[in-house]
Design a protein around this motif. Structure first.
Motif, PDB file in Angstrom:
ATOM      1  N   ARG A 180      63.797  83.211  48.409  1.00  0.00           N
ATOM      2  CA  ARG A 180      62.773  83.112  47.367  1.00  0.00           C
ATOM      3  C   ARG A 180      61.688  84.173  47.552  1.00  0.00           C
ATOM      4  NH1 ARG A 180      62.636  77.275  48.748  1.00  0.00           N
ATOM      5  NH2 ARG A 180      64.231  76.333  47.446  1.00  0.00           N
ATOM      6  N   ASP A 181      61.314  84.389  48.807  1.00  0.00           N
ATOM      7  CA  ASP A 181      60.220  85.315  49.099  1.00  0.00           C
ATOM      8  C   ASP A 181      60.622  86.789  49.054  1.00  0.00           C
ATOM      9  OD1 ASP A 181      58.571  83.144  49.482  1.00  0.00           O
ATOM     10  OD2 ASP A 181      58.714  83.178  51.674  1.00  0.00           O
ATOM     11  N   ASN A 182      61.927  87.077  49.169  1.00  0.00           N
ATOM     12  CA  ASN A 182      62.321  88.466  49.367  1.00  0.00           C
ATOM     13  C   ASN A 182      63.298  89.059  48.367  1.00  0.00           C
ATOM     14  OD1 ASN A 182      61.036  89.317  52.058  1.00  0.00           O
ATOM     15  ND2 ASN A 182      61.870  87.291  52.472  1.00  0.00           N
ATOM     16  N   LEU A 183      63.882  88.260  47.502  1.00  0.00           N
ATOM     17  CA  LEU A 183      64.843  88.846  46.557  1.00  0.00           C
ATOM     18  C   LEU A 183      64.179  89.735  45.517  1.00  0.00           C
ATOM     19  CD1 LEU A 183      67.546  86.121  45.951  1.00  0.00           C
ATOM     20  CD2 LEU A 183      67.834  88.378  46.954  1.00  0.00           C
ATOM     21  N   ALA A 184      63.053  89.309  45.014  1.00  0.00           N
ATOM     22  CA  ALA A 184      62.259  90.091  44.049  1.00  0.00           C
ATOM     23  C   ALA A 184      63.130  90.709  42.962  1.00  0.00           C
ATOM     24  CB  ALA A 184      61.431  91.135  44.779  1.00  0.00           C
ATOM     25  N   ARG A 185      63.050  92.015  42.813  1.00  0.00           N
ATOM     26  CA  ARG A 185      63.723  92.699  41.706  1.00  0.00           C
ATOM     27  C   ARG A 185      65.241  92.691  41.814  1.00  0.00           C
ATOM     28  NH1 ARG A 185      59.896  95.365  38.623  1.00  0.00           N
ATOM     29  NH2 ARG A 185      57.906  95.655  39.685  1.00  0.00           N
ATOM     30  N   LYS A 186      65.788  92.309  42.955  1.00  0.00           N
ATOM     31  CA  LYS A 186      67.240  92.253  43.121  1.00  0.00           C
ATOM     32  C   LYS A 186      67.821  90.909  42.677  1.00  0.00           C
ATOM     33  CE  LYS A 186      67.580  95.479  46.951  1.00  0.00           C
ATOM     34  NZ  LYS A 186      68.118  95.700  48.286  1.00  0.00           N
ATOM     35  N   TRP A 187      67.010  90.052  42.094  1.00  0.00           N
ATOM     36  CA  TRP A 187      67.465  88.700  41.815  1.00  0.00           C
ATOM     37  C   TRP A 187      68.644  88.667  40.856  1.00  0.00           C
ATOM     38  CZ3 TRP A 187      67.544  85.845  37.291  1.00  0.00           C
ATOM     39  CH2 TRP A 187      66.843  86.350  36.200  1.00  0.00           C
ATOM     40  N   LYS A 188      68.662  89.533  39.862  1.00  0.00           N
ATOM     41  CA  LYS A 188      69.764  89.521  38.894  1.00  0.00           C
ATOM     42  C   LYS A 188      71.074  89.954  39.548  1.00  0.00           C
ATOM     43  CE  LYS A 188      67.087  90.312  34.692  1.00  0.00           C
ATOM     44  NZ  LYS A 188      66.877  91.211  33.546  1.00  0.00           N
ATOM     45  N   GLU A 189      71.009  90.999  40.352  1.00  0.00           N
ATOM     46  CA  GLU A 189      72.220  91.462  41.053  1.00  0.00           C
ATOM     47  C   GLU A 189      72.726  90.393  42.017  1.00  0.00           C
ATOM     48  OE1 GLU A 189      69.874  95.305  40.250  1.00  0.00           O
ATOM     49  OE2 GLU A 189      69.414  93.234  40.679  1.00  0.00           O
ATOM     50  N   PHE A 190      71.791  89.761  42.725  1.00  0.00           N
ATOM     51  CA  PHE A 190      72.151  88.683  43.634  1.00  0.00           C
ATOM     52  C   PHE A 190      72.809  87.543  42.862  1.00  0.00           C
ATOM     53  CE2 PHE A 190      71.405  84.713  45.843  1.00  0.00           C
ATOM     54  CZ  PHE A 190      71.799  85.005  47.138  1.00  0.00           C
ATOM     55  N   ALA A 191      72.227  87.180  41.725  1.00  0.00           N
ATOM     56  CA  ALA A 191      72.771  86.095  40.904  1.00  0.00           C
ATOM     57  C   ALA A 191      74.210  86.396  40.497  1.00  0.00           C
ATOM     58  CB  ALA A 191      71.892  85.880  39.671  1.00  0.00           C
ATOM     59  N   ARG A 192      74.476  87.627  40.117  1.00  0.00           N
ATOM     60  CA  ARG A 192      75.847  88.015  39.756  1.00  0.00           C
ATOM     61  C   ARG A 192      76.782  87.893  40.948  1.00  0.00           C
ATOM     62  NH1 ARG A 192      72.789  92.254  37.320  1.00  0.00           N
ATOM     63  NH2 ARG A 192      72.551  91.834  35.096  1.00  0.00           N
ATOM     64  N   LYS A 193      76.315  88.307  42.105  1.00  0.00           N
ATOM     65  CA  LYS A 193      77.155  88.293  43.317  1.00  0.00           C
ATOM     66  C   LYS A 193      77.499  86.873  43.760  1.00  0.00           C
ATOM     67  CE  LYS A 193      77.079  92.762  43.758  1.00  0.00           C
ATOM     68  NZ  LYS A 193      78.186  93.525  43.232  1.00  0.00           N
ATOM     69  N   VAL A 194      76.633  85.908  43.475  1.00  0.00           N
ATOM     70  CA  VAL A 194      76.927  84.524  43.876  1.00  0.00           C
ATOM     71  C   VAL A 194      77.605  83.737  42.759  1.00  0.00           C
ATOM     72  CG1 VAL A 194      75.171  84.400  45.691  1.00  0.00           C
ATOM     73  CG2 VAL A 194      74.590  83.680  43.343  1.00  0.00           C
ATOM     74  N   GLY A 195      77.909  84.408  41.639  1.00  0.00           N
ATOM     75  CA  GLY A 195      78.727  83.778  40.619  1.00  0.00           C
ATOM     76  C   GLY A 195      78.053  83.295  39.353  1.00  0.00           C
ATOM     77  N   VAL A 212      63.148  84.005  40.394  1.00  0.00           N
ATOM     78  CA  VAL A 212      63.964  83.942  41.615  1.00  0.00           C
ATOM     79  C   VAL A 212      64.183  82.488  42.010  1.00  0.00           C
ATOM     80  CG1 VAL A 212      64.048  84.508  44.074  1.00  0.00           C
ATOM     81  CG2 VAL A 212      63.256  86.224  42.430  1.00  0.00           C
ATOM     82  N   TYR A 213      63.117  81.698  41.990  1.00  0.00           N
ATOM     83  CA  TYR A 213      63.209  80.279  42.344  1.00  0.00           C
ATOM     84  C   TYR A 213      64.192  79.566  41.420  1.00  0.00           C
ATOM     85  CZ  TYR A 213      61.961  75.457  43.251  1.00  0.00           C
ATOM     86  OH  TYR A 213      62.024  74.126  43.568  1.00  0.00           O
ATOM     87  N   GLN A 214      64.054  79.787  40.127  1.00  0.00           N
ATOM     88  CA  GLN A 214      64.916  79.114  39.153  1.00  0.00           C
ATOM     89  C   GLN A 214      66.365  79.574  39.265  1.00  0.00           C
ATOM     90  OE1 GLN A 214      64.131  76.502  37.359  1.00  0.00           O
ATOM     91  NE2 GLN A 214      61.998  76.547  38.020  1.00  0.00           N
ATOM     92  N   MET A 215      66.573  80.844  39.567  1.00  0.00           N
ATOM     93  CA  MET A 215      67.932  81.351  39.761  1.00  0.00           C
ATOM     94  C   MET A 215      68.590  80.664  40.951  1.00  0.00           C
ATOM     95  SD  MET A 215      69.818  83.545  41.940  1.00  0.00           S
ATOM     96  CE  MET A 215      68.557  84.536  42.709  1.00  0.00           C
ATOM     97  N   LEU A 216      67.871  80.568  42.066  1.00  0.00           N
ATOM     98  CA  LEU A 216      68.416  79.908  43.251  1.00  0.00           C
ATOM     99  C   LEU A 216      68.671  78.424  42.986  1.00  0.00           C
ATOM    100  CD1 LEU A 216      66.280  81.684  45.985  1.00  0.00           C
ATOM    101  CD2 LEU A 216      68.749  81.938  45.621  1.00  0.00           C
ATOM    102  N   TYR A 217      67.761  77.797  42.254  1.00  0.00           N
ATOM    103  CA  TYR A 217      67.920  76.390  41.901  1.00  0.00           C
ATOM    104  C   TYR A 217      69.165  76.197  41.025  1.00  0.00           C
ATOM    105  CZ  TYR A 217      66.940  71.760  40.036  1.00  0.00           C
ATOM    106  OH  TYR A 217      67.037  70.439  39.673  1.00  0.00           O
ATOM    107  N   LYS A 218      69.323  77.055  40.026  1.00  0.00           N
ATOM    108  CA  LYS A 218      70.474  76.963  39.121  1.00  0.00           C
ATOM    109  C   LYS A 218      71.775  77.178  39.897  1.00  0.00           C
ATOM    110  CE  LYS A 218      71.887  78.311  34.516  1.00  0.00           C
ATOM    111  NZ  LYS A 218      71.360  77.182  33.778  1.00  0.00           N
ATOM    112  N   TRP A 219      71.770  78.152  40.800  1.00  0.00           N
ATOM    113  CA  TRP A 219      72.953  78.412  41.627  1.00  0.00           C
ATOM    114  C   TRP A 219      73.282  77.198  42.487  1.00  0.00           C
ATOM    115  CZ3 TRP A 219      72.991  80.383  47.069  1.00  0.00           C
ATOM    116  CH2 TRP A 219      74.290  80.629  47.527  1.00  0.00           C
ATOM    117  N   GLN A 220      72.260  76.587  43.089  1.00  0.00           N
ATOM    118  CA  GLN A 220      72.457  75.408  43.929  1.00  0.00           C
ATOM    119  C   GLN A 220      73.013  74.242  43.108  1.00  0.00           C
ATOM    120  OE1 GLN A 220      68.891  74.088  45.936  1.00  0.00           O
ATOM    121  NE2 GLN A 220      70.074  73.302  47.646  1.00  0.00           N
ATOM    122  N   MET A 221      72.511  74.046  41.917  1.00  0.00           N
ATOM    123  CA  MET A 221      73.008  72.969  41.049  1.00  0.00           C
ATOM    124  C   MET A 221      74.446  73.241  40.604  1.00  0.00           C
ATOM    125  SD  MET A 221      70.726  70.655  40.890  1.00  0.00           S
ATOM    126  CE  MET A 221      70.306  71.061  42.575  1.00  0.00           C
TER     127      MET A 221
END
Length: 167
Positions: A82-97, A119-128
């Motif tokens: 949450r603290d460090n993804l920043a601008r890479k959040w979209k690329e990270f989201a794609r990589k985790v599916g 970033v928080y919401q992306m991680l939450y959505k991925w976790q769900m």
């Protein structure tokens, strides 16, 4: 030392084995020095002096242990993301599916709340989406590896090591 497909190596001097070695390599496009160092010399206009590339294969080799980890992501590791993804959040989201429509939805819905909330919401959505038992250190490490974010990957590994030694 291992020569590339076409190549001849010529050792210039070696005075002391503990000091660096001067080395000239000619007529080569790729070669390996040592176990983990790979040099790829291109033939483009801006590669006259050679270009050193740390490819994805090297990163995957170096981090093989954590890439295969089935340890569940803990709260401190999630906070690190949450603290460090920043601008890479979209690329990270794609990589985790996460799919592009899901990413666009997050981007639209949380635009007013800023980057940290996205970033928080992306991680939450991925976790769900994955379920809490499928959010593993290995999946996160693989995504970070694909992004070549070795700094964040190293921090994740440190937290993972602390988790296994302390808990």
């Amino acid at each position: 030392m291992h020569g590339g497909p076409i190549g001849t190596e010529q050792l210039i001097s070696q005075s002391d084995p503990e000091k660096s070695v001067n080395l000239t390599i000619s007529n080569s496009t790729a070669f390996q020095i040592g176990n983990n160092n790979y040099l790829n010399v291109g033939r483009g206009s801006d590669t006259k002096s050679g270009q050193v590339t740390k490819g994805l294969n090297f990163i995957k080799y170096r981090y093989a242990d954590v890439l295969g980890s089935t340890s569940l992501l803990n709260d401190s590791q999630m906070q690190l993301l949450r603290d460090n993804l920043a601008r890479k959040w979209k690329e990270f989201a794609r990589k985790v599916g996460l799919r592009q429509p899901e990413i666009e939805e997050i981007d639209h819905d949380w635009e007013r709340d800023g980057l940290k909330e996205k970033v928080y919401q992306m991680l939450y959505k991925w976790q769900m989406k994955e379920g809490s038992k499928n959010i593993t250190v290995g999946k996160v490490a693989s995504a970070l590896c694909e992004l070549k974010d070795t700094d964040l990957l190293n921090q994740l590994i440190m937290l993972n090591q602390n988790k296994t030694t302390n808990g």
